[in-house]
Write a protein that holds these residues in place. Structure first.
Motif: not given
Length: 279
Positions: A179-194, A263-269
């Protein structure tokens, strides 16, 4: 064994431990704020630690706070005279986010006896204990660090754990949800994470809540951990270490994903999920 120490307990043990002042905040990263606070007053005998320079490598493919160069950590330990057998106490301003990063890094390089001052410098002041503006001298130690004493997750390991175990996202709910991401360029989370915000593990005064076991039960309700692994990540591996500390108090053997979301979002794949945790 607890990984925490109260201000009163530290006051009684102060001659037998080495203290590290790791005052830092995400909003003041890469500034001199922590050093300014240290110079204005600190626990007597404490050495100042620059989280960005001494507990992390430069931002890059490994995220915003990659694991530090072992040689840099070794120089820090030598400056403070820390050996593999030294009793160490780390603290920051209040919430222990940065102090927990130091706690984890030192254990990662082989320092076994590391505790965190619960409630940080604020707790020390609240207890009416003395402060100092004197910086201790360089002890010119000769310790040799050996990184790898704690396991870590890479991106592939985090993805696997999100599927087959329990991967906790320690960020605030709105960042997890995208809903918001004040620091990193992509918002969201690792699929399946709690989502398990690390701020929920402490109280208003910055100390860890006394009902950690009950809180952990609520966090994992409906998610059968069993004997499976537990992993933790955040934005860049700092506040995740704080949640690792809380879990360690419960004897939960969790694994840190140091690169975390940055680091996760460094790879767009790599896939990105949004929305709140199920259940």
């Amino acid at each position: 064994m607890t990984h925490l120490i109260t201000a009163t307990e530290l006051a009684h043990e102060i001659e037998d431990v080495v203290m590290l002042d790791v005052r830092w905040a995400l909003t003041t990263a890469n500034t001199s704020a922590g050093r300014t606070d240290y110079d204005a007053g600190h626990v007597p005998g404490a050495y100042f630690v620059d989280l960005d320079a001494e507990l992390a490598a430069r931002p890059g493919d490994g995220g915003r706070h990659p694991l530090p160069d072992p040689a840099v950590v070794e120089a820090l330990l030598r400056r403070a005279g820390i050996t593999a057998h030294t009793r160490v106490v780390t603290y920051d301003g209040k919430e222990s986010y940065a102090a927990a990063r130091a706690w984890w890094v030192l254990r990662w390089v082989g320092i076994a006896d590391v505790r965190v001052l619960d409630g940080g410098y604020a707790a020390w002041l609240a207890a009416g204990l003395p402060v100092s503006t004197e910086e201790p001298a360089d002890r010119h130690g000769d310790v040799e660090v050996r990184p790898g004493h704690l396991p870590t997750l890479d991106a592939a390991g985090a993805a696997a754990l999100a599927r087959d175990g329990l991967l906790l996202d320690a960020r605030a709910a709105e960042r997890y949800a995208g809903e918001t991401e004040p620091i990193d360029p992509v918002a969201g989370h690792v699929p399946g994470a709690l989502n398990s915000p690390t701020a929920a593990w402490i109280t208003a005064d910055g100390t860890f809540r006394r009902d950690l076991a009950e809180h952990w039960g609520r966090v994992r309700a409906g998610h059968d951990v069993g004997g499976g692994a537990v992993g933790v990540y955040c934005g860049s591996g700092v506040t995740a270490a704080h949640e690792m500390l809380a879990l360690a108090e419960l004897a939960v053997d969790a694994v840190l994903y140091p690169g975390s979301w940055s680091e996760w979002i460094r790879d767009p794949a790599r896939p990105v999920a949004t929305g709140h945790s199920p259940g």
